[in-house]
Motif scaffolding. Structure first.
Motif, short mmCIF file in Angstrom:
data_model
loop_
_atom_site.label_atom_id
_atom_site.label_comp_id
_atom_site.label_asym_id
_atom_site.label_seq_id
_atom_site.Cartn_x
_atom_site.Cartn_y
_atom_site.Cartn_z
N LEU A 238 0.84 -1.21 0.00
CA LEU A 238 0.00 0.00 0.00
C LEU A 238 0.87 1.25 0.00
N LYS A 239 0.33 2.28 -0.59
CA LYS A 239 1.05 3.56 -0.57
C LYS A 239 0.94 4.21 0.81
N ALA A 259 -3.12 8.79 3.48
CA ALA A 259 -3.36 7.40 3.08
C ALA A 259 -4.21 6.66 4.10
N ASP A 261 -7.33 6.58 5.08
CA ASP A 261 -8.62 6.03 4.66
C ASP A 261 -8.40 4.69 3.97
N ASN A 262 -7.54 4.69 2.99
CA ASN A 262 -7.22 3.49 2.22
C ASN A 262 -6.75 2.34 3.09
N VAL A 263 -5.84 2.67 3.99
CA VAL A 263 -5.21 1.64 4.81
C VAL A 263 -6.25 0.99 5.73
N LYS A 265 -9.41 0.73 5.25
CA LYS A 265 -10.24 -0.13 4.41
C LYS A 265 -9.57 -1.47 4.19
N HIS A 266 -8.29 -1.43 3.85
CA HIS A 266 -7.54 -2.66 3.58
C HIS A 266 -7.48 -3.54 4.81
#
Ligand SMILES: Nc1ncnc2c1ncn2[C@@H]1O[C@H](COP(=O)(O)OP(=O)(O)OP(=O)(O)O)[C@@H](O)[C@H]1O
Ligand SMILES: [Mg+2]
Lengths: 302, 530
Positions: A238-239, A259, A261-263, A265-266
């Motif tokens: 992930l970025k 980042a 939010d993305n993390v 979710k993952h």
């Protein structure tokens, strides 16, 4: 209203550029933290502000007056504590305090006594016999005993014990409550974090960051500690994820604010058992600039 | 164990002094060898030398340089008579400065603490210092000794030459011992230097008084032992045994005191001081005065005593001149002045130059404070640079006036007391004060350097030294006129023999003012260091 403005300040010692386009603004009633590694230019900036060094370029104004040409007028309303307090070996601490307060103007005996007692200083001893911390206390007592509008403190607590450090913080906050302004340079980041409204970071003579702690934090990473039902995988792909470390069942890592939010979710796909997050400390912020420096240097070399 | 690693420290000190030591040695050797060579040229025949001996045969000269065998005034005797004592004083000064630098100064600044934290003995630093000094002085003894012999002057044999060198070396070792002792007693380097120099000056004065009056008194002074070697005449080595013996005692005593005291402590414990600043200590000027008070009082007393000693010699001088036809002929060139009066300018130039030192120091103190990072306390408060520099300047100007006055008053007071017909106060005081404009020029030069090129401020001392050599020795060595005119002191009319000349004197004052103005402007413009 701004009390102190430094605009595009440059200072050269011969060919060496100690300050390169520094900008600072301290507003009324605000405590401004000034941090940076050794030799970054903090003391040099402060000495330009005091009119002890002459700016090569740019301007430094305090109370709207020029730091160099109106130095004496300005100094009637400021108090300064240097990082290295060198005193006259054959004068007593009490004599030095009186002289310093007198040279600024006002004189407040009861306040002086209170400070001497709070800082636990013996004013009858000759400065020769004082320890580094005690010399610093002399300068601090003289500064807080004067009725100034702006306090310029250059690493004022580098020699103080934790108890005295608290007394110091208490007085700084008292000044703030009275509506005074403070410029505080320090290497003790917890102190800066606790006291300062806004922070500026200087490195190699350049301001690399400034703003409120909240703003600065926004630019940086959150610490996370996660425990999941299934083993957490692909995190490193992930970025914006850094410093991944496995700890028993859990994984700790840092995430860039944008980042996050993305993390999350993952991570949630793996079934979260435990999730702790802590805001970045000033130390992280500071360290990140070091890392960046290292990275950029490596990058430059390749 | 107490001496562990003395050898390493010894090498370390030599390394730290790798420039300083050779400069001292070269300077002293050069001076020592240059003088006899000059004398060979200037006083080639015995007749000329006897003439010189006649001039020297008076109490004032004896007070200044000591006794000598004037009936056998060879080049050797003459060189030793006129130079040995003064050179020994310089060697003593060298020891005082070097020993203090490696002992109390290092200790006071906390450097010794770091050394002592290493596996180094408690007495190693002191003894390494003493070893360095002994080694240096042995080298000095050998190079000056063999150097003098190598000049190949008839009257300067091998034994006498080596005795000359050894006398210098022994004096150096003696004052290394004195300083090592004071470095244990006092907590700071200023007191160590101050008291050691005081011993040097008192030793000089005691022998001056003794040599003129009562020889027994002289023997209490180590500097008398220097002249009693009678170098190139009778070559006595015994006084040097005495000198080195006392030096060893001083060294042992210093070791003992060092062993029983704490690091950074002395034997005069700090008393509790004032809790509040006095009404006096409330301004930059008050502070500057307080910081320099002790030093200034010491100088004032020293210069007054010097005036007194010279003055006390005037009575003998008069008696001496009366019985000496040749002397009367020599000095009678100036009509209307007594012989004593004609002698006064010679005394005054020496005292005037010496009286320049304290005001020069008072002015340069401003830069000393800057280097120690202390002026920023003042400039960081409501004190302007002009006010700060002005305070120091005013003190220096007043200081110079007081110091010159004291030499004059001292000379007059003692002279008036011992001379039959007395001395005119106005005449003596005027002859002293006439040097004030030159002192102002030196102060102005100090201001200029502090304002514009602060690192080079010490150059004023070279200039004062130059003035001393150019004017004091100018007569002795027949320097061309321009040599004296490169110094402000060269323009001062020699009262009471010369007429008062307002023109050069006012020019000097104007030059001083211009220097000061440039210095002030520069000081307001430059960065403060530290
Ligand atoms: N007078 C001077 N001449 C030459 N260089 C100087 C001078 N004063 C400071 N510098 C250089 O300027 C740079 C900035 O020094 P400064 O003292 O401002 O650092 P600082 O941020 O206060 O460091 P620290 O945290 O160690 O106190 C350093 O590289 C220093 O060597
Ligand atoms: Mg600093």
């Amino acid at each position: 209203m701004s009390v102190l403005t430094v605009n595009n300040l440059t200072k050269q010692f011969g060919k060496f550029t100690a300050l390169d386009g520094v900008n600072i603004e301290v507003n009324e009633g605000e405590i401004y933290g000034f941090i940076g590694p050794n030799g970054a230019g903090k003391s040099t900036t402060i000495r330009v502000l005091l009119g002890i060094l002459k700016a090569t370029q740019g301007s430094a104004t305090i109370f709207g007056q020029d730091a160099w040409s109106d130095a004496v007028d300005i100094h009637k309303h400021i108090a300064y504590v240097p990082g290295d307090v060198n005193l006259w070996p054959n004068l007593t601490g009490g004599e030095v305090i009186d002289l310093f307060v007198k040279l600024r103007g006002s004189n407040n005996q009861s306040r002086r006594e209170e400070l001497i007692e709070k800082f636990n200083l013996d004013p009858t001893k000759k400065c020769r016999t004082y320890s580094k911390g005690n010399r610093q206390k002399v300068a601090l007592v003289a500064a807080f005993a004067s009725d100034a509008d702006l306090y310029i403190l250059d690493e004022p607590t580098s020699g103080l014990d934790p108890l005295m450090e608290q007394v110091f913080q208490q007085y700084v906050l008292e000044m703030k409550n009275k509506g005074k302004s403070v410029l505080l340079s320090s290497h003790i980041l917890s102190e800066v974090e606790k006291l300062c409204d806004r922070v500026g970071i200087i490195r190699q003579g350049k301001m690399i960051e400034s703003g409120t702690l909240g703003e600065l934090r926004h630019l940086t990473r959150v610490h996370m500690l996660v425990e999941t039902k299934q083993p957490l995988t692909d995190l490193n792909e992930l970025k914006g994820v850094h410093a991944i470390e496995e700890k028993d069942q859990a994984v700790s890592f840092q995430v860039d604010a944008e980042a996050l939010d993305n993390v999350i979710k993952h991570v949630s796909q793996f079934g979260i058992v435990k999730l702790e997050s802590s805001p970045p400390t000033l130390e992280d912020l500071f360290m990140r600039h070091y890392e960046q420096k290292d990275e950029s240097e490596v990058g430059g070399a390749s | 164990m107490a001496l562990k690693k003395t050898g390493s420290l010894f090498r370390f000190m030599l390394r730290r002094d790798r420039l300083r030591m050779p400069l001292w040695l070269i300077g002293i050797t050069f001076f020592t060898l240059a003088v006899p060579v000059a004398f060979v040229d200037l006083y080639a025949s015995q007749q000329e030398r006897d003439g010189m001996a006649e001039t020297m045969a008076n109490p004032a000269m004896t007070a200044m340089v000591g006794p000598a065998d004037l009936d056998n005034y060879t080049i050797g005797v003459m060189s030793a008579h006129q130079m040995l004592l003064l050179t020994a004083v310089v060697v003593g000064l060298m020891s005082i400065l070097l020993v203090t630098r490696h002992t109390r100064a290092d200790e006071e600044d906390g450097r010794l603490e770091m050394i002592r934290a290493l596996p180094v003995g408690r007495l190693s630093n002191l003894n390494a210092t003493l070893l360095v000094l002994c080694a240096t002085h042995v080298v000095l003894a050998l190079i000056t000794g063999f150097g003098l012999y190598a000049l190949g002057i008839d009257s300067m044999g091998l034994e006498g030459s080596l005795l000359y060198g050894t006398t210098l070396g022994a004096t150096g070792i003696f004052f290394a011992g004195v300083t090592a002792l004071f470095a244990q007693l006092f907590e700071n380097s200023r007191a160590t230097i101050g008291f050691s120099i005081a011993v040097l000056l008192v030793a000089y004065l005691v022998r001056a008084v003794g040599d003129v009056g009562n020889e027994t008194i002289s023997w209490f002074s180590p500097l008398n032992w220097v002249t009693r070697t009678e170098v190139y005449a009778n070559n006595h080595w015994e006084p040097l045994v005495l000198m080195l013996g006392v030096a060893v005692v001083l060294g042992v005593l210093a070791n003992y005191l060092n062993a029983i005291r704490d690091l950074e402590a002395g034997f005069f414990p700090a008393r509790p001081g004032r809790k509040n600043a006095s009404a006096f200590l409330q301004s930059p000027m008050g502070l500057a005065l307080k910081l320099q008070r002790t030093g200034m009082i010491a100088w004032a007393v020293g210069l007054f005593v010097m005036g007194l000693s010279y003055g006390s010699v005037l009575g003998d001088l008069e008696a001496f001149f009366e019985g000496n036809e040749m002397m009367e002929q020599m000095l009678v060139a100036e009509e209307g002045y007594t012989l004593t009066e004609q002698f006064i300018p010679t005394l005054m130039i020496a005292m005037g130059l010496l009286a320049t030192v304290p005001p020069g120091m008072a002015m340069l103190k401003l830069y000393g404070e800057e280097k120690k990072n202390r002026v920023e306390h003042l400039l960081g408060r409501a004190v302007s640079r002009a006010r700060l520099m002005g305070s120091y300047l005013l003190i220096a100007i007043a200081n110079g006036f007081v110091m010159l006055s004291l030499t004059g008053i001292g000379l007059w007071a003692a002279g008036d007391a011992v001379m039959e017909e007395g001395l005119d106060f106005g005449m003596i005081y005027g002859a002293a004060l006439i040097y004030y404009p030159a002192v102002l020029v030196i102060i102005g030069l100090a201001v200029l350097f502090i304002g514009v090129l602060p690192k080079l401020g010490s150059i004023i001392w070279l200039y004062v030294l130059y003035s001393f050599i150019a004017l004091y020795f100018g007569g002795l060595f027949d320097f061309p006129e321009w040599v004296g005119q490169l110094s402000p002191y060269g323009y001062i009319p020699e009262l009471p023999v010369d007429d008062m000349a307002w023109m050069p004197v006012s020019m000097l004052v104007i030059v001083a003012i211009i220097l000061m103005i440039i210095g002030f402007v520069g000081y307001r413009r430059r960065d403060i260091e530290g």
